[in-house]
Design a protein around this motif. Structure first.
Motif, PDB file in Angstrom:
ATOM      1  N   ASN A  34       0.832  -1.133   0.038  1.00 53.10           N
ATOM      2  CA  ASN A  34       0.093   0.039   0.228  1.00 53.10           C
ATOM      3  C   ASN A  34       0.876   1.372  -0.052  1.00 53.10           C
ATOM      4  O   ASN A  34       2.002   1.204   0.854  1.00 53.10           O
ATOM      5  CB  ASN A  34      -0.834   0.146   1.309  1.00 53.10           C
ATOM      6  CG  ASN A  34      -2.002  -0.958   1.222  1.00 53.10           C
ATOM      7  OD1 ASN A  34      -2.040  -1.594   0.403  1.00 53.10           O
ATOM      8  ND2 ASN A  34      -2.494  -1.146   2.259  1.00 53.10           N
ATOM      9  N   ILE A  41      -1.192  10.995   9.329  1.00 58.22           N
ATOM     10  CA  ILE A  41      -1.414   9.548   9.596  1.00 58.22           C
ATOM     11  C   ILE A  41      -2.777   9.140   9.385  1.00 58.22           C
ATOM     12  O   ILE A  41      -3.188   8.169   8.676  1.00 58.22           O
ATOM     13  CB  ILE A  41      -0.585   8.989  10.623  1.00 58.22           C
ATOM     14  CG1 ILE A  41       0.809   9.493  10.642  1.00 58.22           C
ATOM     15  CG2 ILE A  41      -0.879   7.654  10.821  1.00 58.22           C
ATOM     16  CD1 ILE A  41       1.472   8.735   9.231  1.00 58.22           C
ATOM     17  N   SER A  42      -3.719   9.980  10.270  1.00 54.99           N
ATOM     18  CA  SER A  42      -4.929   9.473  10.205  1.00 54.99           C
ATOM     19  C   SER A  42      -5.597   9.543   8.772  1.00 54.99           C
ATOM     20  O   SER A  42      -6.634   8.786   8.572  1.00 54.99           O
ATOM     21  CB  SER A  42      -5.869  10.417  11.280  1.00 54.99           C
ATOM     22  OG  SER A  42      -5.690  11.784  10.839  1.00 54.99           O
ATOM     23  N   GLU A  45      -4.615   6.261   7.214  1.00 55.90           N
ATOM     24  CA  GLU A  45      -5.517   5.354   7.392  1.00 55.90           C
ATOM     25  C   GLU A  45      -7.011   5.345   7.057  1.00 55.90           C
ATOM     26  O   GLU A  45      -7.476   4.340   6.468  1.00 55.90           O
ATOM     27  CB  GLU A  45      -5.515   5.420   9.048  1.00 55.90           C
ATOM     28  CG  GLU A  45      -6.433   4.199   9.787  1.00 55.90           C
ATOM     29  CD  GLU A  45      -7.262   4.531  10.951  1.00 55.90           C
ATOM     30  OE1 GLU A  45      -7.888   3.592  11.432  1.00 55.90           O
ATOM     31  OE2 GLU A  45      -7.433   5.949  11.477  1.00 55.90           O
ATOM     32  N   SER A  46      -7.556   6.676   6.920  1.00 60.96           N
ATOM     33  CA  SER A  46      -8.792   6.741   6.355  1.00 60.96           C
ATOM     34  C   SER A  46      -8.725   6.238   4.832  1.00 60.96           C
ATOM     35  O   SER A  46      -9.693   5.501   4.244  1.00 60.96           O
ATOM     36  CB  SER A  46      -9.372   8.088   6.410  1.00 60.96           C
ATOM     37  OG  SER A  46      -9.625   8.558   7.707  1.00 60.96           O
ATOM     38  N   PHE A  48      -6.910   4.183   3.337  1.00 60.24           N
ATOM     39  CA  PHE A  48      -6.563   2.799   3.204  1.00 60.24           C
ATOM     40  C   PHE A  48      -8.040   2.096   3.656  1.00 60.24           C
ATOM     41  O   PHE A  48      -8.330   1.042   2.899  1.00 60.24           O
ATOM     42  CB  PHE A  48      -5.558   2.128   4.156  1.00 60.24           C
ATOM     43  CG  PHE A  48      -4.078   2.513   3.642  1.00 60.24           C
ATOM     44  CD1 PHE A  48      -3.914   2.691   2.186  1.00 60.24           C
ATOM     45  CD2 PHE A  48      -3.240   2.912   4.608  1.00 60.24           C
ATOM     46  CE1 PHE A  48      -2.592   3.466   1.909  1.00 60.24           C
ATOM     47  CE2 PHE A  48      -1.706   3.403   3.997  1.00 60.24           C
ATOM     48  CZ  PHE A  48      -1.583   3.607   2.530  1.00 60.24           C
ATOM     49  N   MET A  49      -8.606   2.211   4.938  1.00 59.21           N
ATOM     50  CA  MET A  49      -9.441   1.537   5.330  1.00 59.21           C
ATOM     51  C   MET A  49     -10.883   1.943   5.009  1.00 59.21           C
ATOM     52  O   MET A  49     -11.910   1.371   5.159  1.00 59.21           O
ATOM     53  CB  MET A  49      -9.659   1.648   6.966  1.00 59.21           C
ATOM     54  CG  MET A  49      -8.215   0.846   7.532  1.00 59.21           C
ATOM     55  SD  MET A  49      -7.903  -0.850   6.833  1.00 59.21           S
ATOM     56  CE  MET A  49      -9.378  -1.511   7.723  1.00 59.21           C
ATOM     57  N   ASP A  50     -11.290   3.117   4.224  1.00 61.66           N
ATOM     58  CA  ASP A  50     -12.522   3.403   3.835  1.00 61.66           C
ATOM     59  C   ASP A  50     -12.756   2.850   2.705  1.00 61.66           C
ATOM     60  O   ASP A  50     -13.583   3.498   1.772  1.00 61.66           O
ATOM     61  CB  ASP A  50     -12.619   5.127   3.880  1.00 61.66           C
ATOM     62  CG  ASP A  50     -12.671   5.459   5.224  1.00 61.66           C
ATOM     63  OD1 ASP A  50     -12.835   4.859   6.421  1.00 61.66           O
ATOM     64  OD2 ASP A  50     -12.826   6.812   5.578  1.00 61.66           O
ATOM     65  N   HIS A  58      -6.636  -1.643  -0.757  1.00 60.51           N
ATOM     66  CA  HIS A  58      -5.500  -1.584   0.321  1.00 60.51           C
ATOM     67  C   HIS A  58      -6.100  -1.980   1.777  1.00 60.51           C
ATOM     68  O   HIS A  58      -5.375  -2.625   2.530  1.00 60.51           O
ATOM     69  CB  HIS A  58      -5.559   0.103   0.780  1.00 60.51           C
ATOM     70  CG  HIS A  58      -4.971   0.816  -0.517  1.00 60.51           C
ATOM     71  ND1 HIS A  58      -5.688   1.709  -1.340  1.00 60.51           N
ATOM     72  CD2 HIS A  58      -3.579   1.051  -0.845  1.00 60.51           C
ATOM     73  CE1 HIS A  58      -4.991   2.078  -2.202  1.00 60.51           C
ATOM     74  NE2 HIS A  58      -3.582   1.969  -1.952  1.00 60.51           N
ATOM     75  N   ARG A  59      -7.480  -2.082   1.909  1.00 51.82           N
ATOM     76  CA  ARG A  59      -8.167  -2.485   2.934  1.00 51.82           C
ATOM     77  C   ARG A  59      -7.573  -4.019   3.031  1.00 51.82           C
ATOM     78  O   ARG A  59      -7.625  -4.638   4.186  1.00 51.82           O
ATOM     79  CB  ARG A  59      -9.458  -2.168   3.105  1.00 51.82           C
ATOM     80  CG  ARG A  59     -10.254  -2.809   4.060  1.00 51.82           C
ATOM     81  CD  ARG A  59     -11.858  -2.368   4.046  1.00 51.82           C
ATOM     82  NE  ARG A  59     -12.598  -2.907   5.022  1.00 51.82           N
ATOM     83  CZ  ARG A  59     -13.228  -2.207   5.941  1.00 51.82           C
ATOM     84  NH1 ARG A  59     -13.325  -0.938   5.845  1.00 51.82           N
ATOM     85  NH2 ARG A  59     -14.038  -2.955   6.859  1.00 51.82           N
ATOM     86  N   ILE A  62      -4.390  -4.791   4.182  1.00 53.93           N
ATOM     87  CA  ILE A  62      -4.154  -4.738   5.758  1.00 53.93           C
ATOM     88  C   ILE A  62      -4.743  -5.890   6.506  1.00 53.93           C
ATOM     89  O   ILE A  62      -4.321  -6.420   7.569  1.00 53.93           O
ATOM     90  CB  ILE A  62      -4.703  -3.204   6.267  1.00 53.93           C
ATOM     91  CG1 ILE A  62      -3.782  -2.339   5.643  1.00 53.93           C
ATOM     92  CG2 ILE A  62      -4.801  -3.318   7.870  1.00 53.93           C
ATOM     93  CD1 ILE A  62      -4.417  -1.122   5.699  1.00 53.93           C
ATOM     94  N   GLU A  86       3.456   0.777   3.029  1.00 49.61           N
ATOM     95  CA  GLU A  86       3.105  -0.491   3.765  1.00 49.61           C
ATOM     96  C   GLU A  86       3.476  -1.636   2.964  1.00 49.61           C
ATOM     97  O   GLU A  86       2.912  -1.985   1.926  1.00 49.61           O
ATOM     98  CB  GLU A  86       1.783  -0.729   4.294  1.00 49.61           C
ATOM     99  CG  GLU A  86       1.376   0.608   5.198  1.00 49.61           C
ATOM    100  CD  GLU A  86      -0.078   0.365   5.905  1.00 49.61           C
ATOM    101  OE1 GLU A  86      -0.680   1.123   6.707  1.00 49.61           O
ATOM    102  OE2 GLU A  86      -1.067  -0.190   4.706  1.00 49.61           O
TER     103      GLU A  86
END
Length: 92
Positions: A34, A41-42, A45-46, A48-50, A58-59, A62, A86
């Motif tokens: 990724n 950083i937040s 994260e958003s 990747f995870m959203d 990406h999610r 992880i 990552e």
């Protein structure tokens, strides 16, 4: 990437994530990567995870239980942009 001003899974020397992981001496059976540019950083994260669940994205990297190693690198560019990488591996 921050130093050379580009954004790609392929390195400035043309190496793929798998080639870079192998060059580090890691014997792997599966790899993933990724990358993100962001202001915090937040935000990374958003980003990747959203993403949608149950798709190879990406999610998925992880949350993939097959990966048993991860390496994370974060560098701040001269303009303040964060470059986040990552790398994931399933090692032998």
């Amino acid at each position: 990437m921050a130093r050379d001003g580009f954004f790609s899974h392929e390195g400035a020397n043309g190496a793929s994530p798998a080639q870079r992981i192998s060059a580090a001496g890691i014997q792997w059976t599966r790899v993933g990567e990724n990358i993100a540019t962001c202001q915090s950083i937040s935000q990374a994260e958003s980003t990747f995870m959203d993403e949608p669940k149950f798709e190879r994205n990406h999610r998925w990297n992880i949350l993939n239980a097959d990966y048993n190693r991860v390496g994370i690198g974060i560098v701040k560019g001269s303009d303040g942009t964060l470059y986040v990488t990552e790398d994931f591996a399933q090692v032998r």
